[in-house]
Design an enzyme around this catalytic site. Structure first.
Site, PDB file in Angstrom:
ATOM      1  N   GLU A  60       0.850  -1.181   0.000  1.00  0.00           N
ATOM      2  CA  GLU A  60       0.000   0.000   0.000  1.00  0.00           C
ATOM      3  C   GLU A  60       0.891   1.239   0.000  1.00  0.00           C
ATOM      4  OE1 GLU A  60      -2.379   1.549  -0.726  1.00  0.00           O
ATOM      5  OE2 GLU A  60      -4.001   1.601   0.738  1.00  0.00           O
ATOM      6  N   ASP A  61       0.369   2.348  -0.486  1.00  0.00           N
ATOM      7  CA  ASP A  61       1.174   3.571  -0.532  1.00  0.00           C
ATOM      8  C   ASP A  61       1.311   4.222   0.841  1.00  0.00           C
ATOM      9  OD1 ASP A  61      -1.512   4.234  -0.488  1.00  0.00           O
ATOM     10  OD2 ASP A  61      -1.411   5.718  -2.097  1.00  0.00           O
ATOM     11  N   PHE A 111      -0.444  16.483   3.975  1.00  0.00           N
ATOM     12  CA  PHE A 111      -0.982  15.816   2.798  1.00  0.00           C
ATOM     13  C   PHE A 111       0.145  15.635   1.780  1.00  0.00           C
ATOM     14  CE2 PHE A 111      -3.126  15.098  -1.167  1.00  0.00           C
ATOM     15  CZ  PHE A 111      -4.058  14.152  -0.775  1.00  0.00           C
TER      16      PHE A 111
END
Ligand code: IMP
Ligand code: MG
Length: 178
Positions: A101-102, A155
């Site tokens: 997964e990232d 983010f």
């Protein structure tokens, strides 16, 4: 809303840092899975660059699978709801399984995957590996079995991670300056 361009993105994990860390991760995995045949599942779309670079460094026999999940909308807030766009997988009973997964953020995706696999198969072993771990944002008590880098609440984009579909192709991971 201001349009975000490449100049608003501040690199935090450079191409070289990622390359070095992937070497270390692969070394550990090569020791652990020596002579085993492993199913490696890449979670699309975000993990694609990470998975493609990591698997080239793995020297045990492996079969590559892809599933596609989505959880983010067009903003920067995790919806907490996991949407299985395509989760067709071969028979994984008795198999050693690695999910790539990232990023693990709230933990909803990781939990969804582990219960999905548990519910459908009796796997021989299971490892959830994430390039990035945003521990401070966890809503579910779950941790990756291995991760590349820990990051605080920013983010991130690049190296597979996107903002509204963009920036996945950047060779580094950066954060968007507010
Ligand atoms: P979780 O279910 O909240 O753990 O979120 C996992 C998914 O949210 C990841 O697979 C990413 O696709 C996405 N995500 C979480 N944080 C970020 C970020 O900082 N940038 C881009 N995507 C993110
Ligand atoms: Mg993802």
């Amino acid at each position: 809303m201001k349009t975000i361009t490449k100049t608003d993105i501040k690199p935090i994990f450079t191409k070289d840092m990622i390359e070095k860390r992937l070497e270390e991760m692969a070394e550990t995995l090569n020791r652990e899975y020596k002579d085993k045949e492993v199913y490696v599942i890449c979670v699309l779309k975000g993990a694609v660059l990470f998975a493609m670079d990591l698997i080239k460094k793995l020297d045990f026999p492996l079969k590559l699978e892809f599933i596609r999940l989505s959880s983010y909308g067009s903003d920067k807030i995790s919806s907490g709801k996991v949407n299985a766009v395509d989760i067709s997988l071969p028979d994984l009973n008795g198999k050693d399984v690695i999910v790539l997964e990232d990023i693990i953020d709230t933990g909803h995706t990781a939990q969804f995957l582990s219960s999905f696999l548990n519910h459908n198969f009796k796997v021989a072993s299971y490892k959830f590996i994430s390039l990035l771990d945003k521990k401070c944002r966890r809503e579910i008590d779950i941790d990756p079995d291995m991760y590349g880098f820990e990051i605080d609440d920013k983010f991130l984009v690049g190296y597979g991670l996107d903002l509204d579909g963009l920036f996945r192709n950047l060779p580094y991971v950066g954060y968007v300056e507010d």
